[in-house]
Design a protein around this motif. Structure first.
Motif, PDB file in Angstrom:
ATOM      1  N   GLU A   1     -30.763 -14.154 -18.868  1.00  0.00           N
ATOM      2  CA  GLU A   1     -29.536 -13.365 -19.741  1.00  0.00           C
ATOM      3  C   GLU A   1     -29.046 -14.454 -20.584  1.00  0.00           C
ATOM      4  O   GLU A   1     -28.401 -15.406 -20.081  1.00  0.00           O
ATOM      5  CB  GLU A   1     -28.704 -12.701 -19.057  1.00  0.00           C
ATOM      6  N   ASN A   2     -29.234 -14.365 -21.811  1.00  0.00           N
ATOM      7  CA  ASN A   2     -28.757 -15.702 -22.849  1.00  0.00           C
ATOM      8  C   ASN A   2     -29.274 -16.900 -22.257  1.00  0.00           C
ATOM      9  O   ASN A   2     -30.189 -17.138 -22.167  1.00  0.00           O
ATOM     10  CB  ASN A   2     -27.228 -15.358 -23.063  1.00  0.00           C
TER      11      ASN A   2
ATOM     12  N   TYR B   1     -27.297  -5.621 -10.589  1.00  0.00           N
ATOM     13  CA  TYR B   1     -27.668  -6.033 -12.096  1.00  0.00           C
ATOM     14  C   TYR B   1     -28.781  -5.232 -12.611  1.00  0.00           C
ATOM     15  O   TYR B   1     -29.786  -5.304 -12.018  1.00  0.00           O
ATOM     16  CB  TYR B   1     -27.868  -7.678 -12.241  1.00  0.00           C
TER      17      TYR B   1
ATOM     18  N   GLY C   1     -30.342  -5.090 -16.471  1.00  0.00           N
ATOM     19  CA  GLY C   1     -30.370  -5.299 -17.775  1.00  0.00           C
ATOM     20  C   GLY C   1     -31.570  -5.143 -18.578  1.00  0.00           C
ATOM     21  O   GLY C   1     -32.863  -4.973 -18.098  1.00  0.00           O
TER      22      GLY C   1
ATOM     23  N   ARG D   1     -23.416  -6.229 -24.324  1.00  0.00           N
ATOM     24  CA  ARG D   1     -23.559  -7.300 -23.392  1.00  0.00           C
ATOM     25  C   ARG D   1     -24.508  -8.415 -23.707  1.00  0.00           C
ATOM     26  O   ARG D   1     -25.417  -8.040 -24.479  1.00  0.00           O
ATOM     27  CB  ARG D   1     -23.595  -6.968 -21.823  1.00  0.00           C
ATOM     28  N   GLU D   2     -24.629  -9.619 -23.150  1.00  0.00           N
ATOM     29  CA  GLU D   2     -25.835 -10.451 -23.343  1.00  0.00           C
ATOM     30  C   GLU D   2     -27.095  -9.792 -22.987  1.00  0.00           C
ATOM     31  O   GLU D   2     -27.254  -9.231 -22.263  1.00  0.00           O
ATOM     32  CB  GLU D   2     -25.425 -11.708 -22.792  1.00  0.00           C
ATOM     33  N   ARG D   3     -28.113 -10.220 -23.727  1.00  0.00           N
ATOM     34  CA  ARG D   3     -29.378  -9.726 -23.687  1.00  0.00           C
ATOM     35  C   ARG D   3     -30.315 -10.556 -22.683  1.00  0.00           C
ATOM     36  O   ARG D   3     -30.019 -11.536 -22.621  1.00  0.00           O
ATOM     37  CB  ARG D   3     -30.040  -9.722 -25.042  1.00  0.00           C
TER      38      ARG D   3
ATOM     39  N   LYS E   1     -23.595 -18.888 -21.862  1.00  0.00           N
ATOM     40  CA  LYS E   1     -22.633 -17.906 -21.465  1.00  0.00           C
ATOM     41  C   LYS E   1     -23.485 -16.831 -21.022  1.00  0.00           C
ATOM     42  O   LYS E   1     -24.656 -16.613 -21.331  1.00  0.00           O
ATOM     43  CB  LYS E   1     -21.866 -17.321 -22.756  1.00  0.00           C
ATOM     44  N   THR E   2     -22.757 -15.843 -20.286  1.00  0.00           N
ATOM     45  CA  THR E   2     -23.406 -14.650 -19.642  1.00  0.00           C
ATOM     46  C   THR E   2     -22.671 -13.517 -19.864  1.00  0.00           C
ATOM     47  O   THR E   2     -21.463 -13.645 -20.234  1.00  0.00           O
ATOM     48  CB  THR E   2     -23.942 -14.833 -18.483  1.00  0.00           C
ATOM     49  N   SER E   3     -22.897 -12.211 -19.187  1.00  0.00           N
ATOM     50  CA  SER E   3     -22.279 -11.138 -19.060  1.00  0.00           C
ATOM     51  C   SER E   3     -21.124 -11.350 -18.171  1.00  0.00           C
ATOM     52  O   SER E   3     -20.192 -10.278 -17.846  1.00  0.00           O
ATOM     53  CB  SER E   3     -23.034  -9.937 -18.887  1.00  0.00           C
ATOM     54  N   ASP E   4     -21.371 -12.489 -17.147  1.00  0.00           N
ATOM     55  CA  ASP E   4     -20.128 -12.467 -16.037  1.00  0.00           C
ATOM     56  C   ASP E   4     -20.076 -11.401 -15.155  1.00  0.00           C
ATOM     57  O   ASP E   4     -19.178 -11.027 -14.574  1.00  0.00           O
ATOM     58  CB  ASP E   4     -18.710 -12.903 -16.489  1.00  0.00           C
TER      59      ASP E   4
END
Length: 722
Positions: A212-213, A230, A232, A253-255, A575-578
Motif C-alpha cells: 500500500e503506497n 485489512y 484493500g 485511503r492509500e492505494r 506513508k500508508t493508511s495507518d
C-alpha cells in the motif's frame, strides 16, 4: 362504569387503532419496493450444508509432478491442493496445515480448499462455496509441466477450468474466462485461489509485506490491537461502483499500487503477483486473533460487484449487482525463494524489481546528472469565481521564473526542474482538460514560451496536464463527463471526472516543448456507465503509449500499469493508511524504483516538520519537490486545489537552498544506484542505514541525540555517508 371512564377507554382504543393504521399504511407503502428491498439482504450468506459433495478423506499431496534445481512440486488430483518443497527443505502448502478443532465445518473446509467462490441466485441471495465442501475436481490432465482440471459446483451449475504451469520455483495458475459456465439461476460474484497458501497458525517468526503506497509490514510474531482485517483494493477503489447516490468529496485511503504481496518466514519467502485481473482484485489480510488463530492473506477476484442502484428521482437506492460479469481471466504467479540468510523486505523488493524489469513492466530511465534534481511546481495563475465574472489572479510570471532560476543556480542548485501549472486562460482552477493557448498575461520581457524554454532548458520544463479531471465551472460539454454505473456524474477532489474514452480527444492539443507532467490518468481507473474498469484501463494505457516516444513524462503517484511510461514519478512518500494491523512502514516501493526511475516527494511545503521530511528523503533516496509562486496564495480556491497554504518563493528561498544542500550532499553520492539494503537496528530505532549498489552507505539519525553505531558517529538530526 362512569361516563368519564367510558370516554377515556374509547380514547385509548382510538389512539391504538390510529397507531396500528399508521403502521399498516407504512407497510403497504413499503410493498411497492418489496422486491428491491429484499435484495439488500445480499450479504447474508445462506447455509449450504445440505449441498455438500462427498470426497475421500483429506490427504497431503503426494504425487510428484515437477522437479528442478532443488524445487519439487506435488499435487493432489482429488482436490487440486499442492505443496512445494524448496532447496532449503521448506514446505509451502496451498492449504492450512494445522487443524483447529474449535472452528465450525464451514471454516474447516475453507482452510483446506484450493478454490473458494461466492455466487448469488436470481433473488440476489448470496452463497459462499468452497471446493472442499461443495465442489468437484474432474478430468485432471498432466502434460509435462502443465496441469489442467475442471472444477464443478454441481448443485449450483457453475464450472470452469483451472490451468497450472510449473517452472522451477514458480507456479502459475489461471482460470480462462471463456471456460466459466453459469446456469440460469446462480451467478458468480467472486473467486479466491488458494487462500491459505503460505498461511500459519498463532504467533510465528514471519511477516507479510503489503504494497500500500510505499508499503508496510504485518508482523506475525506479535499480537495485534486490530479488530478488523485489512481489505484493500488493487489500484484503489473503483469509484464508478463505490461512489453513488450523492455527489461528495472522496478522500480515498492509500492505494495498493502494486498487484502483489509477499509472505516471509525466516530464510524463505513467497511472492504472489497478479498477471491478469489486477483491476478487479481485492487483497484480504488476516492475522492470528482476527476471526481465527490463522495468519493468512489472499486476492479476491470480483466478477460482479454490488452497487447502489437508484430507483427513483429522490435518489433512493437499493443494493444491486452487475448484470454481466467482468471479462478477465484471473491469473496469479506464485514464486518461491530460499536464501542462506534471514530475509529482509529489501530482498523481496529486489526480487520483485527483477521480475518487473524482465517482464517490461518497469523500464530504466535516465540518470545522467551529477547533482540531484529538485522539482518546483510553479503555480502561474488562478481565477476566483464571482457572481457575474471570474477574477484572474497572476501568481507567477515567466519572467519571475527566469529570475528564480538564475538566483537558485547562482546558489549552486544546478539541476532545477519546473512544472508549470495554471498557464492557460483563467489559471489552474479552470485549465483542465484544455491547456492551450498559454495566457499572454504571464509574459513581460519574455515574449513567448519558446523563449522561456531556450533560457531555462527545454527538458527542464514540464507542462502540467490533466485529461481526467475537470473543474465544476469549466465550459467542457457535459457529454464528456464520466457517469458511474448508476448514471451519476462522478466527483473526486471537488472536480468532475472525464470519461476516459475522451482522453485522446483532449491530449491532441498542440503543447510546446517535449515534456509533460501528467496527473490522474496514472492513478485513477474506474468503471463508467458505458465501460468496465478493465476496458477503461486499456484506454488509459493506450493514451500513455501515445505520449511515449514524443514526450518525456512525469506521472503523479502512478499504479504499476503506468510505471513503464514514466521518466519521473512524483508524490512518493513513506506513508500508508495507518491501519492497526500494520506493524511498521517500509520504503518497499522506493527500493523497487531506486536506480530505475527518479522519484520525488510530495510538496515539502506541506510538511509540519521540514527537518524530519529532509531526513526521510535522505533515508529513502527520494528527491525534493516544492510548490512555489512569486505572489503569496491568498485565495481559498487555490488553497483547495493544491492543498498548499504557503508557497511564496521569497519566504521559502532560504529553506529551499538549505533542503537542497542537505539532500544533495547525501544523495549525489548514489545517483542512479539501487538500494541493496535498508536496516533499522533494534537498539537504535531512530537510526536508518541505507546501503547502495556502489557500496556507499548512508546513516540517517532521526533522534535528538548523537548515535554511535560501530565506528560511525552520526550527529543528532543528521546523516553520514560512508
Amino acid at each position: 362504569m362512569s361516563k368519564a371512564k367510558l370516554l377515556s377507554g374509547i380514547l385509548k382504543i382510538s389512539v391504538a387503532l390510529i397507531i396500528v393504521l399508521f403502521i399498516v399504511i407504512l407497510f403497504i407503502k413499503a410493498q411497492d419496493l418489496q422486491g428491491l428491498e429484499e435484495k439488500e439482504e445480499v450479504r447474508k450468506f445462506v447455509n449450504v450444508s445440505e449441498k455438500i459433495v462427498e470426497k475421500p478423506p483429506f490427504k497431503v499431496p503426494q504425487e510428484l509432478v515437477y522437479s528442478e534445481k532443488g524445487y519439487e512440486f506435488y499435487i493432489d488430483r482429488e482436490r487440486l491442493n499442492f505443496k512445494v518443497k524448496t532447496p532449503s527443505n521448506k514446505m509451502w502448502y496451498s492449504f492450512a496445515v494445522e487443524d483447529d478443532k474449535e472452528l465450525n465445518t464451514k471454516w474447516k473446509t475453507y482452510l483446506l480448499s484450493a478454490i473458494s467462490i461466492e455466487c448469488i441466485d436470481d433473488n440476489f441471495v448470496s452463497y459462499q462455496l468452497n471446493l472442499e465442501q461443495n465442489g468437484l475436481v474432474k478430468n485432471v490432465q498432466i502434460n509435462d509441466n502443465i496441469i489442467t482440471a475442471e472444477i464443478e459446483f454441481p448443485y449450483f451449475q457453475i464450472h470452469f477450468i483451472v490451468k497450472f504451469t510449473v517452472n522451477v520455483n514458480e507456479v502459475r495458475v489461471e482460470i480462462p474466462f471463456d471456460s466459466i459456465f453459469e446456469g440460469d439461476k446462480y451467478k458468480i460474484t467472486s473467486i479466491e485461489l488458494f487462500p491459505f497458501l503460505g498461511s500459519s497458525k498463532g504467533f510465528v517468526s514471519g511477516y507479510f509485506i503489503i504494497p500500500e503506497n510505499s508499503g508496510f509490514i504485518v508482523d506475525l510474531s506479535k499480537s495485534t490491537k486490530a479488530t478488523q482485517p485489512y481489505i484493500g483494493r488493487v489500484y484503489g477503489d473503483d469509484i464508478g461502483i463505490s461512489q453513488v447516490v450523492h455527489l461528495r468529496n472522496i478522500n480515498p485511503r492509500e492505494r495498493l499500487n502494486l498487484p502483489m504481496y509477499s509472505v516471509v518466514y525466516d530464510n524463505d519467502f513467497l511472492i504472489t503477483s497478479i498477471e491478469q485481473g489486477a483491476e478487479y482484485a481485492y487483497l484480504k489480510v488476516y492475522k492470528s486473533g482476527l476471526t481465527t488463530n490463522y495468519n493468512w492473506l489472499t486476492f479476491k477476484f470480483v466478477f460482479r460487484e454490488m452497487y447502489k442502484k437508484i430507483i427513483n428521482k429522490k435518489g433512493e437506492a437499493v443494493n444491486w449487482y452487475q448484470e454481466n460479469k467482468n471479462e478477465f481471466s484471473p491469473t496469479i504467479s506464485y514464486r518461491f525463494f530460499s536464501e542462506d540468510k534471514k530475509i529482509t523486505f529489501v530482498d523481496v523488493a529486489k526480487e520483485y524489481k527483477r521480475y518487473l524489469l524482465e517482464n517490461n513492466k518497469l523500464v530504466k530511465s535516465d540518470f545522467s546528472f551529477s547533482q540531484i534534481p529538485i522539482v518546483f511546481e510553479s503555480l502561474m495563475a488562478d481565477s476566483v469565481k464571482k457572481i457575474f465574472f471570474k477574477e484572474y489572479v497572476r501568481l507567477t510570471s515567466f519572467d519571475d521564473l527566469i529570475k528564480i532560476n538564475n538566483e537558485l543556480r547562482s546558489e549552486g542548485l544546478e539541476n532545477l526542474v519546473f512544472i508549470l501549472k495554471g498557464y492557460s486562460k483563467d489559471g489552474i482552477s479552470f485549465s483542465s482538460p484544455n491547456h492551450t493557448p498559454i495566457d499572454s498575461r504571464l509574459f513581460e520581457k519574455i515574449k513567448n514560451i519558446e523563449e522561456f524554454l531556450d533560457v531555462v532548458g527545454n527538458e527542464r520544463v514540464f507542462l502540467y496536464v490533466d485529461y481526467l479531471k475537470v473543474q465544476p465551472y469549466s465550459n467542457v460539454s457535459k457529454r464528456y463527463l464520466a457517469q458511474n454505473i448508476s448514471e451519476q456524474l462522478m466527483v473526486i477532489d471537488e472536480n468532475y471526472l472525464l470519461n476516459p474514452i475522451y482522453i485522446s480527444n483532449f491530449s491532441k492539443e498542440n503543447l510546446p516543448g517535449d515534456v509533460l507532467a501528467i496527473d490522474s490518468i496514472g492513478k485513477y481507473v474506474f468503471t463508467t456507465y458505458s465501460n468496465s474498469r478493465g476496458e477503461n484501463l486499456q484506454v488509459i494505457q493506450k493514451a500513455l503509449e501515445g505520449f511515449l516516444g514524443s514526450k518525456k513524462i512525469a506521472l503523479y503517484s502512478p499504479n504499476l500499469y503506468a510505471f513503464k511510461y514514466a521518466n519521473y514519478i512524483l508524490g512518493l512518500d513513506l506513508k500508508t493508511s495507518d491501519f492497526l494491523i500494520e506493524e511498521k512502514k517500509i520504503p518497499f516501493l522506493q527500493v523497487i524504483l531506486s536506480g530505475v526511475i527518479p522519484y520525488f516527494s510530495s510538496p515539502i511545503n506541506n510538511s509540519s516538520d521540514v527537518e524530519h521530511a529532509v531526513l526521510q528523503l535522505i533515508a529513502t533516496n527520494t528527491y525534493p519537490l516544492f510548490v512555489i509562486t512569486k505572489e503569496p496564495i491568498a485565495y481559498l480556491s487555490m488553497k483547495k486545489e493544491v492543498d498548499i497554504f504557503s508557497s511564496s518563493y521569497d519566504n521559502w528561498k532560504d529553506t529551499i537552498i538549505k533542503v537542497y544542500d542537505n539532500v544533495n550532499n547525501a544523495l549525489k553520492e548514489v545517483i542512479g544506484c539501487e538500494i541493496v539494503d535498508f536496516e533499522n537496528p533494534e537498539e537504535f530505532p531512530e537510526l536508518y542505514i541505507t546501503t547502495y549498489s556502489n557500496g556507499k552507505v548512508i546513516y540517517t539519525n532521526f533522534s535528538n541525540n548523537e548515535i554511535k553505531y560501530g565506528n560511525v558517529v552520526i550527529p543528532a538530526k543528521s546523516f553520514v555517508v560512508r
